[in-house]
Design an enzyme around this catalytic site. Sequence first.
Site, mmCIF file in Angstrom:
data_model
loop_
_atom_site.group_PDB
_atom_site.id
_atom_site.type_symbol
_atom_site.label_atom_id
_atom_site.label_comp_id
_atom_site.label_asym_id
_atom_site.label_seq_id
_atom_site.Cartn_x
_atom_site.Cartn_y
_atom_site.Cartn_z
ATOM 1 N N ASP A 136 0.854 -1.171 0.000
ATOM 2 C CA ASP A 136 0.000 0.000 0.000
ATOM 3 C C ASP A 136 0.896 1.229 0.000
ATOM 4 O O ASP A 136 2.040 1.172 0.457
ATOM 5 C CB ASP A 136 -0.929 0.013 1.215
ATOM 6 C CG ASP A 136 -2.159 0.884 1.001
ATOM 7 O OD1 ASP A 136 -3.231 0.339 0.699
ATOM 8 O OD2 ASP A 136 -2.036 2.122 1.124
ATOM 9 N N GLU A 168 -19.247 -6.948 0.555
ATOM 10 C CA GLU A 168 -18.827 -6.337 1.807
ATOM 11 C C GLU A 168 -19.726 -6.847 2.931
ATOM 12 O O GLU A 168 -20.936 -6.940 2.783
ATOM 13 C CB GLU A 168 -18.901 -4.818 1.706
ATOM 14 C CG GLU A 168 -17.835 -4.234 0.803
ATOM 15 C CD GLU A 168 -17.854 -2.722 0.791
ATOM 16 O OE1 GLU A 168 -18.131 -2.125 1.852
ATOM 17 O OE2 GLU A 168 -17.593 -2.134 -0.269
ATOM 18 N N SER A 215 -35.305 -8.346 -1.580
ATOM 19 C CA SER A 215 -35.785 -7.524 -0.469
ATOM 20 C C SER A 215 -35.874 -6.075 -0.907
ATOM 21 O O SER A 215 -34.867 -5.503 -1.347
ATOM 22 C CB SER A 215 -34.835 -7.641 0.740
ATOM 23 O OG SER A 215 -34.789 -8.967 1.216
ATOM 24 N N CYS A 222 -19.723 -0.809 -5.589
ATOM 25 C CA CYS A 222 -19.702 -1.603 -6.826
ATOM 26 C C CYS A 222 -20.867 -1.321 -7.768
ATOM 27 O O CYS A 222 -20.653 -0.931 -8.923
ATOM 28 C CB CYS A 222 -19.683 -3.096 -6.476
ATOM 29 S SG CYS A 222 -18.152 -3.624 -5.670
#
Length: 458
Positions: free
Chosen positions: A33, A164, A260, A269
């Site tokens: 990173d 996620e 739902s 995304c």
Amino acid sequence: MFTRRVAVVGTGYVGLTTGACLASLGHQVVCADIDAVKVERLRRGVVDIVEPGLSELVSEQVSAGRLSFVVGAAQAVSAGFPGEGAGELDAEIVFLCLPTPMGVGGVADLRAVEAVVEETRDLLAPGTVVVNKSTVPVGTTVRTAELLDRADVSVVSNPEFLREGSAVHDFLNPDRIVVGCDTAEAAERVAALYARLGAPTVLTDAASAELMKYAANCFLAMKLSYVNAMAELCERVGADISDVTEGIGYDRRIGQAFLSPGPGWGGSCLPKDTHALLQVADAADFEFRLLRATIDTNTRQRQRIVDKVRAAVTGRRTGSLTRVRLGLLGLTFKAGTDDLRDSPALAIAALLRQAGADLVGYDPALVAGGSDGAVDGAVEGVAREVEGVPLVSDPVEAAQGAEAVVVLTEWPVFRTLDWSAMAGVMKQPVVVDTRNLLDPATLRRAGLTGIGLGRREA
């Protein structure tokens, strides 16, 4: 045991999950990173991302010596692995797990990917396989190979399908592994990394693999927009969306997932991938009307929620919300994460604020400060405000003096709140449940009027 030396560039949701999980499969992994502070924290096993099981997995693999962290992609791909004696070895496979945000006109911004490719081009050992793990437009694998300009280095597309809030589980229990490359040997080397998972593997060309990720996410977006439209139709004809979705969900061709209704889809995304696929279609001179309608339906859903709040508070869909105090429960784009990117909850909050409402919010993922860079004004570990919405550390405080409480994120803990205590501090006993999360009977016993999406009046 089959082991590879793997470099992972990027330590966001995808990169950190990929690195930790590949290490757990026995591979030697170095993650890179550009943020030196973040790298130092990760070396100590400190994970700032809210993702179930990830922190424990990182600590476990760091302790086992299979996972390490460095600053910069160059250090990860070149001489980053301990070899025999005092020597060091280069990475065999390099994963690019970099942000590809939505740029101007909906086109994916590939600058981060291209920068890393240029940085590492001359450092890659002969025979290295470079893997595009990020969601990228069709043709990026070819473009990456052109930028590398290395006949002795292969480029492979290996899209991720992680959610996620369940990323570790999804990685270790995949529905499928997709690997795309025009060179069979390189594709098989990447596929072999996942051999222990025993998942179905799709080996294809690079363009098909790249399109597969967009096709999957855009189909899910269509499904969500469809169920939200059906929920509105249910309200108009007196049907109940819960019964409708239960009935159609038993059809194996449809399934129960993504049925739902809610305040609209968002996150890191679906919004960018739907717009990116539209760009792909436009470039191919194809009018993707179905996808465009999916996006338009999602945008409309946000205003529909605002109108529902207006009606709940004032009795009219066009009633004024000026100086109306509203308590918002949930601001992250979904439960199980502290991610606020393209959150439908925040989009609705912005519309409510524009309508003159006074807002206060509570989210269990944000009371401890939230994700780095996403929450402003953290004092002693408690966030004060998110995009103009003041935060409190207790849901009852969010309900204090409110003319309605609006549930915007499907955190399970909201089901077990003391709704009687909530009702006792509210100005009006109204709950707008945009996730159909709460039990209407529980709300009634607490003296509250619950208003959901597509539900038949009890």
